[in-house]
Design a protein around this motif. Structure first.
Motif, short mmCIF file in Angstrom:
data_model
loop_
_atom_site.label_atom_id
_atom_site.label_comp_id
_atom_site.label_asym_id
_atom_site.label_seq_id
_atom_site.Cartn_x
_atom_site.Cartn_y
_atom_site.Cartn_z
N PHE A 1 39.13 -0.22 -0.29
CA PHE A 1 39.55 0.40 0.48
C PHE A 1 38.80 -0.06 1.08
N TRP B 1 44.19 7.83 2.08
CA TRP B 1 45.92 6.63 2.08
C TRP B 1 46.48 6.62 1.35
N LYS C 1 52.13 2.56 -1.60
CA LYS C 1 52.34 1.12 -2.55
C LYS C 1 51.29 -0.03 -1.80
N TYR C 2 49.90 -0.09 -1.39
CA TYR C 2 49.21 -0.78 -0.83
C TYR C 2 48.51 -2.13 -1.55
N GLN D 1 47.42 -1.30 -8.32
CA GLN D 1 48.69 -1.15 -6.70
C GLN D 1 47.97 0.20 -6.65
N PRO E 1 54.52 4.79 3.13
CA PRO E 1 52.79 4.79 2.96
C PRO E 1 52.10 5.40 4.10
N THR F 1 55.03 -1.77 4.19
CA THR F 1 53.85 -2.21 5.83
C THR F 1 52.49 -1.77 4.65
N SER F 2 51.90 -3.18 4.46
CA SER F 2 50.31 -3.85 4.10
C SER F 2 49.73 -2.47 4.64
N TYR F 3 48.70 -2.79 3.90
CA TYR F 3 47.94 -1.70 3.79
C TYR F 3 46.81 -2.33 5.40
N TYR G 1 46.46 0.03 9.16
CA TYR G 1 45.35 -0.64 9.36
C TYR G 1 45.11 -0.17 11.09
N PRO H 1 41.38 -6.96 5.07
CA PRO H 1 42.88 -6.46 4.89
C PRO H 1 43.67 -7.69 5.79
#
Length: 396
Positions: free
Chosen positions: A200, A220, A223-224, A239, A258, A284-286, A290, A337
């Motif tokens: 990451f 962090w 479930k990214y 994940q 998250p 939410t996506s990483y 971010y 990302p």
């Protein structure tokens, strides 16, 4: 078993700030982020985000920001500060670190190595480590607690607050023996962009918001999608937190949303301690998390902090490459990302890139990565980014 010990911890949207023109067409390159909510004189917390914030100016001896500073969050890898302190606590008088432990502690602090955290958690008593730390009056922890019942092996479910995180850094900087202080802070100053365990990108928040000098210990959990940081990292279907380890709801500390945390110091002589702990909406996506924690951190009043030069832009597309030069044949430095916001220093003409229906010959230089990405993936309706100079030219 390793994933059970790690819990859901790991320790590192298509948006623009002021770069998009009003009335841009509604296509992926011109989408806008949700609005932000003003929650204090300075701190801007993006909609849907729950945050605990504490910013302490050591020179003035005062907090410049406090938002939900006593709220408990699951620590993710921020707890690795306590694992390190516990190991070093009684190693005087010279605090010599055996080579085998140095080989674990340095990657744990710099690259957030999880194998090392597994080792110290299982070897030195698990939750007993947290109980020892909270009992030490010199640390002054008020909100920190071991993982909840039913999760004894999940070190990342340790509860922390923003104000307790500031207290940990104040102890390290102001009370810890010099060898302990120097070892921890020197390693945090050498934080690697890519986390050593799961690839990451961990240079969000503090690391993206301010020029050096800074130190960071990030966290962090959630479930990214799998991390893709680094030239060799390849995406996969796994994940950061496997479905098999999905936690039950906890009464006081949310274990499901998250989480993304940025903690550390900013400025010469570690002037200001910054702790920003965040939870994001499910799904939410990483890249979105971010970006949101970056926008929040940049909004804070941080004495001694120097903002990096450049213009922030959102990006679109999956796994966009940053390369050493402005062509697709140049070596890849990393993959971004999805949807993350990036700082652009300048732009230059390079290889024409086609992503139907778009074609673009302009490439943006990203100073925080030391490389280039095609402007075709920038969230701007124009091929040439507005208000961004050509590389080698003065800024407009």
């Amino acid at each position: 078993m390793r994933m059970l010990l790690r819990g859901a911890a790991a320790l590192a949207a298509v948006v623009t700030v002021a770069s998009l023109t009003s009335g841009a067409a509604a296509h992926p390159r011109a989408e806008r982020a949700a609005g932000t909510v003003q929650t204090s004189e300075a701190a801007q917390i993006p909609a849907g985000v729950t945050a605990g914030v504490a910013v302490f100016d050591r020179r003035a001896g005062t907090f410049t920001e406090q938002v939900n500073e006593s709220a408990q969050f699951r620590s993710a890898s921020v707890v690795k500060l306590l694992l390190t302190l516990d190991f070093l606590w009684n190693r005087g008088p010279d605090y010599t670190i055996p080579p085998a432990d140095r080989a674990r502690l340095e990657p744990m602090l710099r690259g957030s190595d999880d194998d090392a955290a597994d080792h110290y958690w299982s070897t030195y008593g698990g939750s007993a480590i947290i109980n020892r730390m909270t009992a030490r009056t010199s640390l002054g922890l008020r909100d920190t607690a071991p993982p909840p019942a039913g999760y004894p092996g999940f070190w990342g479910y340790t509860a922390v607050s923003a104000r307790d995180t500031v207290a940990i850094y104040r102890y390290i900087l102001e009370k810890a023996p010099a060898p302990v202080r120097d070892f921890i802070m020197d390693n945090l100053r050498r934080s690697t962009r890519c986390s050593s365990t799961d690839h990451f990108d961990q240079h969000f928040g503090i690391a993206g918001s301010f020029d050096r000098p800074w130190t960071v210990k990030q966290g962090w959990s959630g479930k990214y999608g799998k991390g893709t940081c680094g030239s060799e990292a390849e995406p996969a279907g796994t994940q950061a937190e496997p479905a098999a380890a999905a936690p039950r709801a906890a009464a006081d500390v949310n274990l499901t949303r998250p989480a993304l945390h940025t903690t550390g110091t900013v400025g010469a002589d570690d002037r200001t301690i910054v702790a920003v702990l965040t939870l994001h909406p499910d799904g939410t996506s990483y890249g979105k998390a971010y970006t949101d924690i970056g926008r929040l951190t940049r909004s804070l009043n941080v004495p001694g902090g120097v903002r990096p030069a450049g213009t922030w832009f959102g990006t679109w597309g999956e796994l966009v490459s940053v390369r050493k030069g402005p062509t697709t044949g140049d070596d890849r430095i990393t993959r971004l990302p999805a949807g993350v916001e990036v700082l652009v220093g300048c732009q230059t003409r390079g290889q024409v890139v086609d992503v139907p229906p778009y074609t673009n010959e302009w490439w943006a230089y990203l100073p925080q990565y030391g490389g280039y990405m095609s402007n075709i993936y920038m969230s701007s309706p124009d091929n040439r980014l507005p208000n961004v100079p050509e590389c080698g030219s003065p800024r407009p």
